[in-house]
Design a protein around this motif. Structure first.
Motif, PDB file in Angstrom:
ATOM      1  N   MET A 229       8.642  -9.764   0.227  1.00 47.03           N
ATOM      2  CA  MET A 229       7.798  -9.018   1.097  1.00 47.03           C
ATOM      3  C   MET A 229       8.139  -7.625   1.117  1.00 47.03           C
ATOM      4  N   PRO A 230       9.380  -7.204   1.357  1.00 49.83           N
ATOM      5  CA  PRO A 230       9.524  -5.650   1.177  1.00 49.83           C
ATOM      6  C   PRO A 230       9.084  -5.037  -0.117  1.00 49.83           C
ATOM      7  N   LEU A 231       9.235  -5.662  -1.322  1.00 41.97           N
ATOM      8  CA  LEU A 231       8.922  -5.081  -2.325  1.00 41.97           C
ATOM      9  C   LEU A 231       7.310  -5.185  -2.526  1.00 41.97           C
ATOM     10  N   VAL A 232       6.630  -6.217  -2.116  1.00 41.63           N
ATOM     11  CA  VAL A 232       5.218  -6.204  -2.041  1.00 41.63           C
ATOM     12  C   VAL A 232       4.644  -5.046  -1.177  1.00 41.63           C
ATOM     13  N   ALA A 233       5.368  -4.885   0.094  1.00 40.67           N
ATOM     14  CA  ALA A 233       4.901  -3.747   0.853  1.00 40.67           C
ATOM     15  C   ALA A 233       5.084  -2.388   0.245  1.00 40.67           C
ATOM     16  N   LEU A 234       6.188  -2.298  -0.538  1.00 47.04           N
ATOM     17  CA  LEU A 234       6.542  -0.988  -0.927  1.00 47.04           C
ATOM     18  C   LEU A 234       5.370  -0.714  -2.024  1.00 47.04           C
ATOM     19  N   ALA A 235       5.078  -1.960  -2.888  1.00 44.98           N
ATOM     20  CA  ALA A 235       4.033  -1.708  -4.031  1.00 44.98           C
ATOM     21  C   ALA A 235       2.515  -1.092  -3.339  1.00 44.98           C
ATOM     22  N   VAL A 236       2.257  -1.738  -2.141  1.00 40.46           N
ATOM     23  CA  VAL A 236       1.079  -1.307  -1.477  1.00 40.46           C
ATOM     24  C   VAL A 236       1.281   0.112  -1.137  1.00 40.46           C
ATOM     25  N   ALA A 237       2.290   0.537  -0.593  1.00 39.18           N
ATOM     26  CA  ALA A 237       2.322   1.792   0.072  1.00 39.18           C
ATOM     27  C   ALA A 237       2.589   2.733  -1.037  1.00 39.18           C
ATOM     28  N   SER A 238       3.141   2.465  -2.199  1.00 45.49           N
ATOM     29  CA  SER A 238       3.311   3.383  -3.583  1.00 45.49           C
ATOM     30  C   SER A 238       1.781   3.546  -3.869  1.00 45.49           C
ATOM     31  N   VAL A 239       1.088   2.723  -4.040  1.00 52.63           N
ATOM     32  CA  VAL A 239      -0.331   2.865  -4.461  1.00 52.63           C
ATOM     33  C   VAL A 239      -0.974   4.022  -3.603  1.00 52.63           C
ATOM     34  N   ALA A 240      -0.978   3.603  -2.295  1.00 51.56           N
ATOM     35  CA  ALA A 240      -1.561   4.553  -1.163  1.00 51.56           C
ATOM     36  C   ALA A 240      -1.040   5.717  -1.206  1.00 51.56           C
ATOM     37  N   LEU A 241       0.195   5.897  -1.562  1.00 57.46           N
ATOM     38  CA  LEU A 241       0.843   7.417  -1.574  1.00 57.46           C
ATOM     39  C   LEU A 241       0.307   8.123  -2.926  1.00 57.46           C
ATOM     40  N   LEU A 242       0.307   7.302  -3.892  1.00 53.47           N
ATOM     41  CA  LEU A 242      -0.227   8.169  -5.195  1.00 53.47           C
ATOM     42  C   LEU A 242      -1.564   8.301  -5.165  1.00 53.47           C
ATOM     43  N   TRP A 243      -2.183   7.535  -4.352  1.00 50.60           N
ATOM     44  CA  TRP A 243      -3.883   7.862  -4.305  1.00 50.60           C
ATOM     45  C   TRP A 243      -3.864   9.136  -3.102  1.00 50.60           C
ATOM     46  N   SER A 244      -3.158   9.261  -2.216  1.00 44.90           N
ATOM     47  CA  SER A 244      -3.286  10.305  -1.223  1.00 44.90           C
ATOM     48  C   SER A 244      -2.567  11.716  -1.898  1.00 44.90           C
ATOM     49  N   ALA A 245      -1.652  11.446  -2.989  1.00 42.48           N
ATOM     50  CA  ALA A 245      -0.901  12.463  -3.709  1.00 42.48           C
ATOM     51  C   ALA A 245      -1.990  13.320  -4.435  1.00 42.48           C
ATOM     52  N   SER A 246      -2.537  12.177  -5.191  1.00 40.59           N
ATOM     53  CA  SER A 246      -3.516  12.515  -6.368  1.00 40.59           C
ATOM     54  C   SER A 246      -4.841  13.508  -5.412  1.00 40.59           C
ATOM     55  N   TRP A 247      -5.126  13.011  -4.406  1.00 35.76           N
ATOM     56  CA  TRP A 247      -6.419  13.802  -3.694  1.00 35.76           C
ATOM     57  C   TRP A 247      -5.580  15.232  -3.216  1.00 35.76           C
TER      58      TRP A 247
END
Length: 260
Positions: A229-247
């Motif tokens: 669960m923590p790893l899956v949550a981090l994976a989702v958060a990391s994708v969201a972070l990269l998306w926001s960072a790219s913007w």
């Protein structure tokens, strides 16, 4: 984000060239040269192992190996974030060129340190063999953990490098925060040794690096699968972070050449 990475793929030749140049230049002029890729993490490990097995004894079996498992990904992360903070502001020579893809610079930093991490893995396996600790089938999830760390690190470096162009103090703040982050992550100690339950939850759940490090420890040291669960949550958060960072990176990219 799609345009951002499409352009990054378009300039993959430049990215590869910059990574190769960075790897060659990192220890240029030194006597041992590329061997420092292996010596740096080894010397770090020896210093901490001496401190925590002699001066501040830890009751952790095969402690140098346990510590090395977490130290290697930490070096990848901290080196990327520390150097990535100023990677745009320090390269005026490239940023003033017409249509230079700025996202190549932070990507180069992260990719270079990823290669150094991969090249250090034989040292980890050799140290494990010395203590009689051999990889198990759980190593099959290792590439997944690496991929999550890559996405998280890329997102963080994009944000910091973009902001640092106009707020140069950030690179110095980051260096100090990395020191605090290191001791807040279970590199030198096991999470179970944290006495306060609230602090233990903070270390394991609110600290993305701690989730990554405990995942590596689960694979190599504990011979089990990481907590899902923590790893899956981090994976989702990391994708969201990269998306926001790219913007954010794209929205500020036109200002880079003028600001530096």
């Amino acid at each position: 984000m799609i345009r951002h990475f499409r352009e990054l793929y378009q300039y993959r030749g430049l990215l590869i060239s910059l990574v190769q140049r960075e790897l060659k230049a990192r220890y240029r002029g030194s006597v041992l040269g590329f061997l420092w890729t292996f010596l740096n993490p080894t010397l770090h490990m020896l210093v901490y192992a001496l401190l925590f097995t002699v001066v501040m004894r830890q009751n952790i079996p095969n402690y140098p190996f346990f510590m090395f498992v977490g130290l290697l990904p930490w070096i990848w992360f901290s080196s990327s974030v520390g150097a990535g903070a100023s990677t745009i502001s320090d390269r005026r020579d490239l940023m003033t060129k017409v249509r230079f893809p700025a996202q190549v610079l932070p990507t180069t930093v992260v990719a270079t340190n990823l290669i150094n991490y991969v090249l250090s893995l034989p040292l980890l396996l050799a140290l494990g063999a010395f203590y009689g600790v051999w990889p198990s089938w759980h190593i099959v999830v290792f590439p997944l953990v690496v991929a999550i760390q890559l996405v998280f690190t890329m997102g963080l470096v994009y944000i910091i490098s973009a902001i640092n162009v106009t707020f140069r103090d950030l690179q110095h703040i980051v260096q100090n925060l990395l020191t605090l982050w290191f001791f807040a992550s279970p590199v030198l100690y096991q999470v179970s040794t944290v006495a306060d339950p609230k602090m233990r939850d903070l270390v394991t759940l609110a600290n993305p690096v701690a989730i990554l490090i405990t995942s590596y420890q689960a694979i190599f040291y504990d011979h089990r699968l990481p907590n899902g669960m923590p790893l899956v949550a981090l994976a989702v958060a990391s994708v969201a972070l990269l998306w926001s960072a790219s913007w954010l990176f794209e929205s500020r990219r036109e200002e880079f050449a003028e600001s530096i």
